[in-house]
Write a protein that holds these residues in place. Structure first.
Motif, PDB file in Angstrom:
ATOM      1  N   LYS A   1       0.808  -1.232   0.000  1.00 18.19           N
ATOM      2  CA  LYS A   1       0.000   0.000   0.000  1.00 18.19           C
ATOM      3  C   LYS A   1       0.834   1.272   0.000  1.00 18.19           C
ATOM      4  O   LYS A   1       0.329   2.367   0.219  1.00 18.19           O
ATOM      5  CB  LYS A   1      -0.995   0.028   1.168  1.00 18.19           C
ATOM      6  CG  LYS A   1      -2.056  -1.047   1.032  1.00 18.19           C
ATOM      7  CD  LYS A   1      -3.054  -0.962   2.162  1.00 18.19           C
ATOM      8  CE  LYS A   1      -4.089  -2.089   1.999  1.00 18.19           C
ATOM      9  NZ  LYS A   1      -4.876  -2.272   3.208  1.00 18.19           N
ATOM     10  N   LEU A   2       2.147   1.127  -0.195  1.00 12.09           N
ATOM     11  CA  LEU A   2       3.000   2.313  -0.336  1.00 12.09           C
ATOM     12  C   LEU A   2       3.459   2.396  -1.789  1.00 12.09           C
ATOM     13  O   LEU A   2       3.722   1.367  -2.423  1.00 12.09           O
ATOM     14  CB  LEU A   2       4.217   2.216   0.588  1.00 12.09           C
ATOM     15  CG  LEU A   2       3.912   2.246   2.080  1.00 12.09           C
ATOM     16  CD1 LEU A   2       5.199   2.037   2.875  1.00 12.09           C
ATOM     17  CD2 LEU A   2       3.252   3.555   2.485  1.00 12.09           C
TER      18      LEU A   2
ATOM     19  N   LEU B   1       7.440  10.349  -6.210  1.00 11.60           N
ATOM     20  CA  LEU B   1       6.748   9.972  -4.969  1.00 11.60           C
ATOM     21  C   LEU B   1       7.639   8.998  -4.222  1.00 11.60           C
ATOM     22  O   LEU B   1       8.231   8.105  -4.828  1.00 11.60           O
ATOM     23  CB  LEU B   1       5.413   9.287  -5.264  1.00 11.60           C
ATOM     24  CG  LEU B   1       4.364  10.057  -6.073  1.00 11.60           C
ATOM     25  CD1 LEU B   1       3.181   9.145  -6.395  1.00 11.60           C
ATOM     26  CD2 LEU B   1       3.902  11.279  -5.299  1.00 11.60           C
TER      27      LEU B   1
ATOM     28  N   MET C   1       4.706   6.751  -0.506  1.00 11.23           N
ATOM     29  CA  MET C   1       3.461   7.467  -0.203  1.00 11.23           C
ATOM     30  C   MET C   1       2.338   6.456  -0.058  1.00 11.23           C
ATOM     31  O   MET C   1       2.273   5.463  -0.803  1.00 11.23           O
ATOM     32  CB  MET C   1       3.116   8.433  -1.344  1.00 11.23           C
ATOM     33  CG  MET C   1       4.066   9.598  -1.485  1.00 11.23           C
ATOM     34  SD  MET C   1       3.603  10.991  -0.448  1.00 11.23           S
ATOM     35  CE  MET C   1       2.176  11.591  -1.332  1.00 11.23           C
ATOM     36  N   LYS C   2       1.423   6.723   0.904  1.00 11.23           N
ATOM     37  CA  LYS C   2       0.247   5.857   1.045  1.00 11.23           C
ATOM     38  C   LYS C   2      -0.635   6.045  -0.195  1.00 11.23           C
ATOM     39  O   LYS C   2      -0.899   7.170  -0.608  1.00 11.23           O
ATOM     40  CB  LYS C   2      -0.547   6.252   2.292  1.00 11.23           C
ATOM     41  CG  LYS C   2       0.165   5.919   3.588  1.00 11.23           C
ATOM     42  CD  LYS C   2      -0.864   5.717   4.704  1.00 11.23           C
ATOM     43  CE  LYS C   2      -0.178   5.287   5.991  1.00 11.23           C
ATOM     44  NZ  LYS C   2       0.467   6.450   6.652  1.00 11.23           N
TER      45      LYS C   2
ATOM     46  N   ARG D   1      -3.722   5.818  -0.625  1.00 10.22           N
ATOM     47  CA  ARG D   1      -4.925   6.625  -0.424  1.00 10.22           C
ATOM     48  C   ARG D   1      -4.645   8.125  -0.401  1.00 10.22           C
ATOM     49  O   ARG D   1      -5.528   8.934  -0.589  1.00 10.22           O
ATOM     50  CB  ARG D   1      -5.618   6.223   0.886  1.00 10.22           C
ATOM     51  CG  ARG D   1      -6.525   5.018   0.749  1.00 10.22           C
ATOM     52  CD  ARG D   1      -7.041   4.630   2.110  1.00 10.22           C
ATOM     53  NE  ARG D   1      -5.924   4.456   3.055  1.00 10.22           N
ATOM     54  CZ  ARG D   1      -6.063   4.349   4.370  1.00 10.22           C
ATOM     55  NH1 ARG D   1      -7.253   4.447   4.921  1.00 10.22           N
ATOM     56  NH2 ARG D   1      -5.007   4.163   5.138  1.00 10.22           N
ATOM     57  N   SER D   2      -3.402   8.489  -0.084  1.00  7.00           N
ATOM     58  CA  SER D   2      -3.094   9.918   0.022  1.00  7.00           C
ATOM     59  C   SER D   2      -2.730  10.542  -1.340  1.00  7.00           C
ATOM     60  O   SER D   2      -2.491  11.732  -1.433  1.00  7.00           O
ATOM     61  CB  SER D   2      -1.941  10.133   1.015  1.00  7.00           C
ATOM     62  OG  SER D   2      -0.741   9.613   0.460  1.00  7.00           O
ATOM     63  N   ILE D   3      -2.694   9.707  -2.379  1.00  4.38           N
ATOM     64  CA  ILE D   3      -2.322  10.224  -3.700  1.00  4.38           C
ATOM     65  C   ILE D   3      -3.580  10.457  -4.529  1.00  4.38           C
ATOM     66  O   ILE D   3      -4.456   9.596  -4.573  1.00  4.38           O
ATOM     67  CB  ILE D   3      -1.402   9.227  -4.442  1.00  4.38           C
ATOM     68  CG1 ILE D   3      -0.189   8.933  -3.575  1.00  4.38           C
ATOM     69  CG2 ILE D   3      -0.978   9.777  -5.795  1.00  4.38           C
ATOM     70  CD1 ILE D   3       0.616   7.740  -4.049  1.00  4.38           C
ATOM     71  N   ARG D   4      -3.652  11.606  -5.177  1.00  2.55           N
ATOM     72  CA  ARG D   4      -4.797  11.895  -6.041  1.00  2.55           C
ATOM     73  C   ARG D   4      -4.853  10.855  -7.159  1.00  2.55           C
ATOM     74  O   ARG D   4      -3.837  10.613  -7.819  1.00  2.55           O
ATOM     75  CB  ARG D   4      -4.670  13.295  -6.660  1.00  2.55           C
ATOM     76  CG  ARG D   4      -5.058  14.419  -5.706  1.00  2.55           C
ATOM     77  CD  ARG D   4      -4.811  15.778  -6.349  1.00  2.55           C
ATOM     78  NE  ARG D   4      -3.393  16.002  -6.604  1.00  2.55           N
ATOM     79  CZ  ARG D   4      -2.863  16.210  -7.789  1.00  2.55           C
ATOM     80  NH1 ARG D   4      -3.628  16.244  -8.861  1.00  2.55           N
ATOM     81  NH2 ARG D   4      -1.570  16.404  -7.923  1.00  2.55           N
TER      82      ARG D   4
END
Ligand SMILES: [Zn+2]
Length: 175
Positions: free
Chosen positions: A33-34, A55, A58-59, A61-64
């Motif tokens: 998930k990263l 990147l 980065m998680k 979910r936190s990426i657009r």
């Protein structure tokens, strides 16, 4: 305005070159998930690949989602955007070489005959250039003539015209 992508200034590990050309491709790795993502660039001399971090762990979910789509699709506009992003450049310790990658659009030659002109210069990308060079090219003068007009107070601007600028400015020129 840019006419093509600038080169990336970075020392090649395989040869003595200090210039890379963005390949237009990205590499994306997902792990637990990263997500890591890199912009791939090729040495202009030997073709060695360099990875510029876009990147880092980065998680997901936190990426657009839009950004992920563009990375996966090797979106051509994204390369230009990322190269012009100071955060990306700082993170990767690279600078840009804009030599031959921009042009000046003067909007026509009518201003060349006028005695006094007020000019506003707009940058469509933050390209560091010498204002003296822009004024010379845009007004059909030599750089020495522009330097002389500045010294004589016939080119006036609120910004310092020596050195380089990469943002909008205005000047007035009296012949
Ligand atoms: Zn090389």
């Amino acid at each position: 305005m840019p006419t093509c992508l600038p080169l990336v200034r970075r020392r090649c590990n395989a040869c003595a070159s200090e210039r890379f050309r963005a390949s237009g491709k990205f590499r994306v790795n997902a792990h637990h998930k990263l997500i890591d993502a890199w912009l791939l660039a090729l040495c202009t001399t030997c073709g060695e690949t360099a990875k510029l971090t876009v990147l880092e762990r980065m998680k997901v979910r936190s990426i657009r989602p839009e950004l992920l789509d563009r990375l996966h699709g090797n979106d051509p506009g994204l390369t230009a955007e990322l190269l012009q992003d100071p955060v990306v450049r700082r993170r990767n310790h690279v600078a840009l070489d804009w030599t031959g990658a921009w042009r000046l659009d003067t909007g026509g030659p009518e201003h060349l005959d006028r005695e006094v002109i007020d000019v506003s210069v707009r940058f469509t990308a933050r390209i560091p250039v010498r204002p003296v060079r822009l004024i010379a090219e845009g007004c059909g003068l030599s750089r020495a003539e522009v330097e002389r007009l500045i010294t004589e107070g016939k080119v006036v601007s609120a910004v310092r015209l020596s050195g380089r600028l990469s943002g909008d400015f205005t000047f007035m020129l009296k012949r």
